[in-house]
Design a protein around this motif. Sequence first.
Motif, mmCIF file in Angstrom:
data_model
loop_
_atom_site.group_PDB
_atom_site.id
_atom_site.type_symbol
_atom_site.label_atom_id
_atom_site.label_comp_id
_atom_site.label_asym_id
_atom_site.label_seq_id
_atom_site.Cartn_x
_atom_site.Cartn_y
_atom_site.Cartn_z
ATOM 1 N N ARG A 114 14.518 49.471 48.840
ATOM 2 C CA ARG A 114 13.288 49.699 48.146
ATOM 3 C C ARG A 114 13.165 48.657 46.851
ATOM 4 N N VAL A 115 11.823 48.057 47.055
ATOM 5 C CA VAL A 115 11.518 46.901 45.890
ATOM 6 C C VAL A 115 11.778 47.601 44.534
ATOM 7 N N VAL A 116 12.570 46.549 43.836
ATOM 8 C CA VAL A 116 12.677 47.070 42.433
ATOM 9 C C VAL A 116 12.349 45.842 41.615
ATOM 10 N N GLY A 117 11.381 46.190 40.542
ATOM 11 C CA GLY A 117 11.085 45.102 39.673
ATOM 12 C C GLY A 117 12.034 44.503 38.347
ATOM 13 N N GLY A 118 11.852 43.436 37.921
ATOM 14 C CA GLY A 118 12.852 43.001 37.081
ATOM 15 C C GLY A 118 12.864 41.331 36.998
ATOM 16 N N ASP A 119 13.667 40.874 36.062
ATOM 17 C CA ASP A 119 13.875 39.160 35.825
ATOM 18 C C ASP A 119 15.203 39.146 36.544
ATOM 19 N N ARG A 120 15.248 38.235 37.372
ATOM 20 C CA ARG A 120 16.639 37.932 38.539
ATOM 21 C C ARG A 120 17.703 37.374 37.324
ATOM 22 N N ARG A 121 18.844 37.774 36.978
ATOM 23 C CA ARG A 121 19.859 37.301 36.530
ATOM 24 C C ARG A 121 21.155 37.305 37.238
ATOM 25 N N SER A 122 22.133 36.334 37.229
ATOM 26 C CA SER A 122 23.313 36.532 37.981
ATOM 27 C C SER A 122 24.604 36.343 37.089
ATOM 28 N N VAL A 123 25.744 36.796 37.211
ATOM 29 C CA VAL A 123 27.023 36.869 36.538
ATOM 30 C C VAL A 123 27.830 35.984 37.190
ATOM 31 N N LEU A 124 28.184 34.919 36.826
ATOM 32 C CA LEU A 124 29.685 34.414 37.336
ATOM 33 C C LEU A 124 30.764 34.925 36.699
ATOM 34 N N PHE A 125 31.795 35.259 37.682
ATOM 35 C CA PHE A 125 33.011 36.150 37.279
ATOM 36 C C PHE A 125 34.026 35.698 37.930
ATOM 37 N N LEU A 126 35.216 35.967 37.354
ATOM 38 C CA LEU A 126 36.456 35.874 37.969
ATOM 39 C C LEU A 126 37.147 37.233 38.019
ATOM 40 N N ALA A 127 37.919 37.652 39.138
ATOM 41 C CA ALA A 127 38.708 39.011 39.391
ATOM 42 C C ALA A 127 39.788 38.503 39.716
ATOM 43 N N SER A 128 40.836 39.398 39.324
ATOM 44 C CA SER A 128 42.256 39.445 39.815
ATOM 45 C C SER A 128 42.736 40.782 39.364
ATOM 46 N N GLY A 129 43.451 41.500 40.137
ATOM 47 C CA GLY A 129 44.356 42.698 39.711
ATOM 48 C C GLY A 129 43.611 43.818 39.463
ATOM 49 N N GLY A 130 42.139 43.998 39.883
ATOM 50 C CA GLY A 130 41.417 45.115 39.381
ATOM 51 C C GLY A 130 40.831 44.855 37.972
ATOM 52 N N LYS A 131 40.916 43.517 37.694
ATOM 53 C CA LYS A 131 39.973 43.364 36.506
ATOM 54 C C LYS A 131 39.104 42.248 36.658
ATOM 55 N N ALA A 132 38.107 41.941 35.733
ATOM 56 C CA ALA A 132 37.253 40.929 35.944
ATOM 57 C C ALA A 132 36.843 40.480 34.545
ATOM 58 N N GLU A 133 36.453 39.060 34.330
ATOM 59 C CA GLU A 133 36.402 38.354 33.127
ATOM 60 C C GLU A 133 34.932 37.655 33.507
ATOM 61 N N ILE A 134 33.913 37.699 32.501
ATOM 62 C CA ILE A 134 32.637 37.211 32.664
ATOM 63 C C ILE A 134 32.515 35.844 32.284
#
Length: 381
Positions: free
Chosen positions: A176-196
């Motif tokens: 389904r089409v959803v409106g909004g501004d496109r933003r992306s998060v670059l993250f690091l993940a390891s061991g069930g955790k993530a940092e932005i």
Amino acid sequence: MIEPVPTKGDLLIATFSARSLAASARAAGYRPLVADLFADNDLRDLVADFRTVDGDFVSGFDGAALLSALESLAAGRDLVGIVCGPGFEDRPELLDAIAERWRLLGNTGETVRRLKDPMGFAGLCRELGIRHPETRMERPASDEDGWLSKRAGAAGGLHIGPLAERAPSPDRYYQRVVGGDRRSVLFLASGGKAEILGLSEQWPSPSPTEPYRYGGACGPVTVADGHAEGMRRAVEAIAAAIPALVGLGSADFLLADGEDPVLLEINPRSGASMDVFERPGHPLLRLHIDACEGRLPGPAGALPKEPVRAAGFAYLGVETVTVGAVDWPDFVSDRPMPGTVIRFGEPLCTLKADGPDADTAIALFAARLSAMKSMIEGSFA
């Protein structure tokens, strides 16, 4: 080729276009050995060795050719491992085959399958309370408005189109089409955790048949506190639910005023935002490999917030060109070798532009894009 000064050993890299990964690997002290589709001019100045592999952005790698190229590059080398970028989201079996031969510094085929299964990912978002577009495998009725057709595991927006313009096939799903501004998060993940690591805004570069084709990104940018918190919670929840998720990744969102962020997808690998966030002295590949070995940087690993950088693709807008000798400006990367034939709609090169803020950087990028396209299309068409 300019031989890198190795301090940490040989690193295989496999992806559609490897220049940004190779540059980051070299900056992190590794000797890059690259298999990609293009072997562009500036890539050759970064690597210890390379192989060009048959394939394209739409159909992907020739799997046998890729494995053969990697075997050739690895022969006689004491490898640290292999890093895989874009090109495997719809080919997790290739990741499985790679992991059987070499140490895979990144996400396994199984992790990619979980994140790129449309209905499985939609169900995971529902379980975690993350907003996600309504998704189905059955094609909506032709008179239903507001649906997009997408191909499972595809990237770059080339596969996305209105319902009426995409023929049904077993590998397509519908959102389904959803409106909004496109933003992306670059993250690091390891061991069930993530940092932005940073946020970017994105824009399309539409073609007559590809209205959602990826154009570029700019970052770091800021968003409203509520949206930033919602994006962080979503990424952390996905990482906790899939603890095998590791290394650099990106999460694409749509943001609308007064509403929680809508998570579109997780890309479990590095991508085009490397050109946005890579800075001298802060190679993203070093962070990626640290995360693959169980180490997240914490606040001490924060990336520089200045300058703001816009980076994106120039697509060919004429029928065909054969690239000649070009005095490429410093802001151009992925420079095709003289004699390369480029056809309508194919990427010509990557451009970058820095500024004190996003508006300035994007405006400079747009001016450079126009100038480069006019020069190439006017000189060689």
